[in-house]
Enzyme design. Structure first.
Site, mmCIF file in Angstrom:
data_model
loop_
_atom_site.group_PDB
_atom_site.id
_atom_site.type_symbol
_atom_site.label_atom_id
_atom_site.label_comp_id
_atom_site.label_asym_id
_atom_site.label_seq_id
_atom_site.Cartn_x
_atom_site.Cartn_y
_atom_site.Cartn_z
ATOM 1 N N ASP A 69 0.821 -1.243 0.231
ATOM 2 C CA ASP A 69 0.196 0.271 -0.322
ATOM 3 C C ASP A 69 1.010 1.334 0.211
ATOM 4 O OD1 ASP A 69 -1.883 -1.774 0.267
ATOM 5 O OD2 ASP A 69 -1.787 -1.672 2.602
HETATM 6 N N1 URA Z 1 -1.099 -5.916 4.211
HETATM 7 C C1 URA Z 1 -1.984 -5.103 3.867
HETATM 8 O O1 URA Z 1 -2.916 -4.751 4.590
HETATM 9 N N2 URA Z 1 -1.147 -3.845 3.210
HETATM 10 C C2 URA Z 1 -0.040 -4.331 2.923
HETATM 11 O O2 URA Z 1 0.796 -2.882 1.630
HETATM 12 C C3 URA Z 1 0.357 -5.296 2.789
HETATM 13 C C4 URA Z 1 0.018 -6.097 3.285
#
Ligand code: URA
Length: 235
Positions: free
Chosen positions: A103
């Site tokens: 993310d």
């Molecule tokens: N899980 C999440 O919630 N975000 C990420 O970036 C990776 C795994």
């Protein structure tokens, strides 16, 4: 024949000045012999190594990137800056892409490559490549959370997760979690389902690769031949 400093700078990984410094520091070898002369003419077929690692040839490239928050894991985006902006122009032109996503606000290990088949293999849901994250939560984690992760959580939208390993770190406000799959926003959704929202998330392991503790945020390095072999033989 090209000058040695030009050959290094041509990879896009170093400027001419940086290449000259590397050469003068004795970190560059040509066909096995250290060469300290940036102007040395080097035949195209000569094996040039920096710190013992071969320069990129025409074959695939594999980089480990320490992603900072604020960049999106994509090759292009109409609004946001992507992780590719951290790479030198030669790598940006080469068609590298992130193997998997973090993310925008997640930090940590991202593999960048132009090896489509390997990325496809590593990301295939059937392979269950382990990913380990360090996380901090708003709340205090306890044994019920560990057990819920171990049992395989059901998320708010009914999605069934595979069993995961949650290891609480001292104080209960942080933990390591190992996932054997990679669903959208999975860590955040799992912890939200426990009523303990994630406030910080960082991936520290992807399959056989660990995030080097001394690789600064926003920096990258090529994988070693041993690491590439580990990835290729993984799963
Ligand atoms: N899980 C999440 O919630 N975000 C990420 O970036 C990776 C795994």
């Amino acid at each position: 024949m090209d000058r040695l400093d030009k050959r290094l700078a041509g990879t896009g990984r170093w400027s001419r000045k940086e290449a000259r410094e590397l050469i003068k520091a004795g970190r560059v070898s040509v066909s096995g012999n250290v060469c300290r002369n940036p102007e040395e003419k080097v035949p195209a077929e000569a094996a040039v190594c920096v710190d013992g690692q071969a320069l990129d040839g025409p074959g695939p490239v594999y980089l480990i990137l320490h992603k900072p928050a604020g960049l999106v894991s994509a090759t292009e985006d109409p609004r946001e800056e992507t992780v590719l902006s951290l790479l030198p122009p030669a790598y940006q032109r080469r068609g590298l892409f992130p193997a998997g996503r973090l993310d925008k606000d997640t930090e940590g290990l991202l593999l960048l490559t132009d090896d489509g088949p390997l990325a496809h293999k590593l990301l295939s849901p059937r392979r269950h490549v382990d990913k380990v994250y360090y996380l901090e939560v708003d709340g205090v984690l306890d044994e019920t959370d560990v057990q819920a992760a171990r049992d395989g959580m059901v998320l708010a939208d009914g999605l069934q997760c595979l069993p995961a390993d949650l290891e609480i770190l001292s104080g209960g406000r942080s933990a390591h979690i190992t996932l054997h799959e990679g669903k959208y926003h999975q860590v955040k959704r799992m912890l939200a389902a426990r009523g303990k929202p994630v406030t910080y998330l960082k991936r520290i392991r992807f399959g056989p690769l660990n995030l080097d503790p001394d690789l600064p945020k926003g920096s990258w390095r090529p994988l070693s031949p041993e690491e590439i072999a580990l990835l290729q033989n993984h799963g």
